[in-house]
Design an enzyme around this catalytic site. Structure first.
Site, PDB file in Angstrom:
ATOM      1  N   GLY A  74       0.824  -1.215   0.000  1.00 45.07           N
ATOM      2  CA  GLY A  74       0.000   0.000   0.000  1.00 45.07           C
ATOM      3  C   GLY A  74       0.852   1.257   0.000  1.00 45.07           C
ATOM      4  CG  ASP A  80      -1.865   5.932   7.358  1.00 44.50           C
ATOM      5  OD1 ASP A  80      -0.717   5.658   7.782  1.00 44.50           O
ATOM      6  OD2 ASP A  80      -2.849   5.203   7.550  1.00 44.50           O
ATOM      7  CE  LYS A  97       2.967  -7.365  14.299  1.00 45.62           C
ATOM      8  NZ  LYS A  97       2.739  -8.832  14.207  1.00 45.62           N
TER       9      LYS A  97
END
Length: 304
Positions: free
Chosen positions: A205, A209, A243
């Protein structure tokens, strides 16, 4: 008597004159022979040059010696460069490209501010550079490429259009890869990756963010009905932080595993110390491995 005396005077004088004259001539001639003739301007210049040439003999010898040493060093340098080039060629011959496809999903452009888009761009640059020098480079894809990311790349990295060994596509990965081949790498997946299947296409991905959109990549994989998994980080590594790794960290771990075929080695050759990563089962000194919040923000993404 007068008549007999007068002629004798000139005779005596004449004899004296006649006897002295040759001597004087010889002496005058001798003087001319001993006196050097004056040198011309050209002769003086020639003599001066000869003198300078003699005086500079040692200097010329030293210069010749220096030139010989310089040529010797240059030849040695060329030889070393040639050997180094041959070593590089040998090294490149050992490179075996992997059939594994690794995709950075750039479809989260509208969820990021420009500052985070720029961070993603840097992470992608790092992925590209690491793949180019890897022993087992993957088939690298950037999908859903456009929006802020493309504009930033056009503005700050115009050379991206000439990148080699990479597929930069505007299409979504689902339009390019068969559904059954796709595996989304996300730390929220309950499935743990044990081995890499080089027939698969693994998706990372492309999202910076700062944990504002937790679980978004896992939800996306479930909604699309494609495979998903997390790296076996928890089996080998104890970390101070959540993680969640940066895009380039996941990418580099995959490359390292393809080379080493050992997850533990792959993790510890890539993970930054700021993550506080230590082998599972070992004591973790939190004061030594404290997480730096600022660095975490620079590299955080919602890939595994």
């Amino acid at each position: 008597m007068e008549n007999t005396l007068f002629p004798e005077v000139p005779d005596v004088e004449g004899k004296v004159k006649s006897s002295d004259s040759p001597v004087e001539r010889r002496e005058a001639g001798s003087d001319r022979e001993e006196r050097p003739e004056p040198m011309s301007k050209r002769q003086r210049k020639k003599l001066l040059k000869q003198k300078q040439w003699e005086e500079q003999k040692d200097l010329r010898r030293q210069k010749r010696k220096e030139k010989r040493q310089k040529r010797k060093l240059e030849r040695q340098s060329k030889l070393d460069s040639s050997n180094e080039g041959n070593d590089r060629k040998c090294m490149r011959r050992e490179v075996v490209p992997s059939t594994l496809r690794l995709i950075v999903d750039c479809s989260f452009d509208d969820l990021m501010v420009l500052k985070d888009v720029k961070k993603l761009h840097k992470q992608i640059q790092r992925c590209y550079a690491e793949n180019r020098k890897a022993f087992h480079p993957v088939q690298f894809y950037l999908t859903s490429h456009g929006g802020q990311l493309k504009s930033n790349m056009n503005e700050n990295d115009k050379g991206w259009v000439n990148w080699k060994d990479i597929q930069i596509r505007t299409e979504h990965y689902s339009e390019l890869i068969k559904k059954e081949d796709l595996v989304y790498l996300t730390s929220d997946s309950p499935d743990v990756l044990r081995e890499l299947d080089e027939k698969k296409a693994y998706v990372i991905g492309g999202l910076v963010d700062h944990n504002h959109h937790k679980g978004i990549t896992y939800k996306k994989a479930v909604e699309q009905g494609i495979g998903h998994a997390q790296l076996p980080l928890g089996n080998f590594v104890k970390m101070n932080s959540r993680k969640v790794l940066a895009v380039n960290h996941v990418f580099e771990i995959i490359l390292a595993y393809l080379e080493k075929r050992d997850w533990k080695e792959a993790f510890f050759s890539v993970l930054p110390q700021r993550k506080g990563a230590v082998p599972l089962g070992e004591a973790n000194d939190s004061s030594t491995h404290a997480l730096s919040g600022k660095e975490d923000e620079d590299n955080d993404s919602d890939s595994d």
